[in-house]
Design an enzyme around this catalytic site. Structure first.
Site, PDB file in Angstrom:
ATOM      1  N   ASP A   8       0.786  -1.255   0.000  1.00 26.22           N
ATOM      2  CA  ASP A   8       0.000   0.000   0.000  1.00 26.22           C
ATOM      3  C   ASP A   8       0.814   1.300   0.000  1.00 26.22           C
ATOM      4  OD1 ASP A   8      -1.815  -2.021   0.405  1.00 26.22           O
ATOM      5  OD2 ASP A   8      -2.812  -1.127   2.137  1.00 26.22           O
ATOM      6  N   ASP A  46      -4.609  -0.967  -1.643  1.00 31.93           N
ATOM      7  CA  ASP A  46      -5.926  -0.818  -1.057  1.00 31.93           C
ATOM      8  C   ASP A  46      -6.797  -0.284  -2.198  1.00 31.93           C
ATOM      9  OD1 ASP A  46      -6.822  -1.357   1.537  1.00 31.93           O
ATOM     10  OD2 ASP A  46      -6.780   0.750   2.149  1.00 31.93           O
ATOM     11  N   HIS A  48     -10.675   0.376  -2.725  1.00 33.83           N
ATOM     12  CA  HIS A  48     -12.017   0.334  -2.152  1.00 33.83           C
ATOM     13  C   HIS A  48     -13.083   0.884  -3.103  1.00 33.83           C
ATOM     14  CE1 HIS A  48     -10.336  -0.795   1.650  1.00 33.83           C
ATOM     15  NE2 HIS A  48      -9.695   0.340   1.825  1.00 33.83           N
ATOM     16  N   HIS A  61     -10.635   6.592   1.638  1.00 35.85           N
ATOM     17  CA  HIS A  61      -9.270   6.578   1.101  1.00 35.85           C
ATOM     18  C   HIS A  61      -9.166   5.496   0.033  1.00 35.85           C
ATOM     19  CE1 HIS A  61      -9.380   3.489   4.234  1.00 35.85           C
ATOM     20  NE2 HIS A  61      -8.527   2.834   3.472  1.00 35.85           N
ATOM     21  N   LYS A  86      -6.882  -5.303  -2.804  1.00 33.63           N
ATOM     22  CA  LYS A  86      -7.580  -5.795  -1.608  1.00 33.63           C
ATOM     23  C   LYS A  86      -8.562  -4.738  -1.099  1.00 33.63           C
ATOM     24  CE  LYS A  86      -3.820  -4.219   1.340  1.00 33.63           C
ATOM     25  NZ  LYS A  86      -4.553  -3.179   2.045  1.00 33.63           N
ATOM     26  N   CYS A 127      -1.972  -2.721   7.752  1.00 29.81           N
ATOM     27  CA  CYS A 127      -1.847  -3.628   6.602  1.00 29.81           C
ATOM     28  C   CYS A 127      -0.513  -4.351   6.562  1.00 29.81           C
ATOM     29  CB  CYS A 127      -2.117  -2.865   5.317  1.00 29.81           C
ATOM     30  SG  CYS A 127      -3.853  -2.305   5.235  1.00 29.81           S
TER      31      CYS A 127
HETATM   32 ZN   LIG Z   1      -8.380   0.728   3.468  1.00 30.84          ZN
END
Ligand SMILES: [Zn+2]
Length: 184
Positions: A8, A46, A48, A61, A86, A127
């Site tokens: 990340d 990351d 999302h 974020h 992820k 993470c």
């Molecule tokens: Zn996140």
């Protein structure tokens, strides 16, 4: 065989980002130097959706397709062999890189003969830690490179506790200098 996992290193986790580690970008030159020591490099992102239970806990974020979700511009991205995504669904927290949904990371690494996983990136307490704990559970010799990770530091001592928790689980904490001078 060993592999480097970069967790990340995205704009939103670096200074100026939506959920910044205060010195998140400090890891970038360290990781770039480490890349030569590894035949295989995997980076997690990351990733999302706009609406997710994850944002009940965290400010928004790393929303898919946004600048905040891009890898830091100074990271030597040409060396990265695989990106894993992820936290991609509306109920995924996606702390660990092993929760990636675009590939099965454990199988990907084991199919390539990886038995040692070296972990770098952001954030140490979330993470990075969860990826390292998962790597141990999945049978990898697991190393966290202490000067190639950064914390978000929501509370004093969080990073130190994360290192202790990882070491108690069998993760080895080493420095980038040790990695670069280890040969092989
Ligand atoms: Zn996140």
């Amino acid at each position: 065989m060993k592999a480097l996992l970069i967790v990340d290193v995205q704009n939103d986790f670096c200074p100026g980002g939506a959920l910044a580690a205060p010195e998140g970008d400090r890891v970038v030159p360290v990781i770039n130097r480490l890349m030569d020591a590894f035949p295989l490099i995997v980076a997690s992102k990351d990733w999302h959706p706009k609406v997710t239970v994850h944002f009940d806990t965290w400010p928004k974020h790393c929303i898919q397709g946004t600048k905040g979700a891009e890898l830091h511009p100074d990271l030597a991205q040409g060396r990265i062999g695989q990106i894993v995504l992820k936290g991609t669904r509306d109920r995924d927290e996606g702390y660990s890189a092993f929760e990636s949904t675009n590939i099965d990371l454990e199988r990907f690494l084991k199919d390539r003969g990886v038995d040692s996983l070296y972990i770098s990136g952001i954030a140490t307490e979330y993470c990075v830690k969860e990826s390292a704990l998962d790597a141990v559970r999945k049978g990898f010799s697991t190393y966290v490179i202490k000067d190639a990770v950064e914390g978000v530091r929501l509370h004093a001592g969080d990073s130190e506790r994360a290192f202790q928790e990882m070491e108690a689980a069998g993760v080895k904490v080493i420095s980038s200098t040790e990695v670069l001078h280890a040969g092989t």
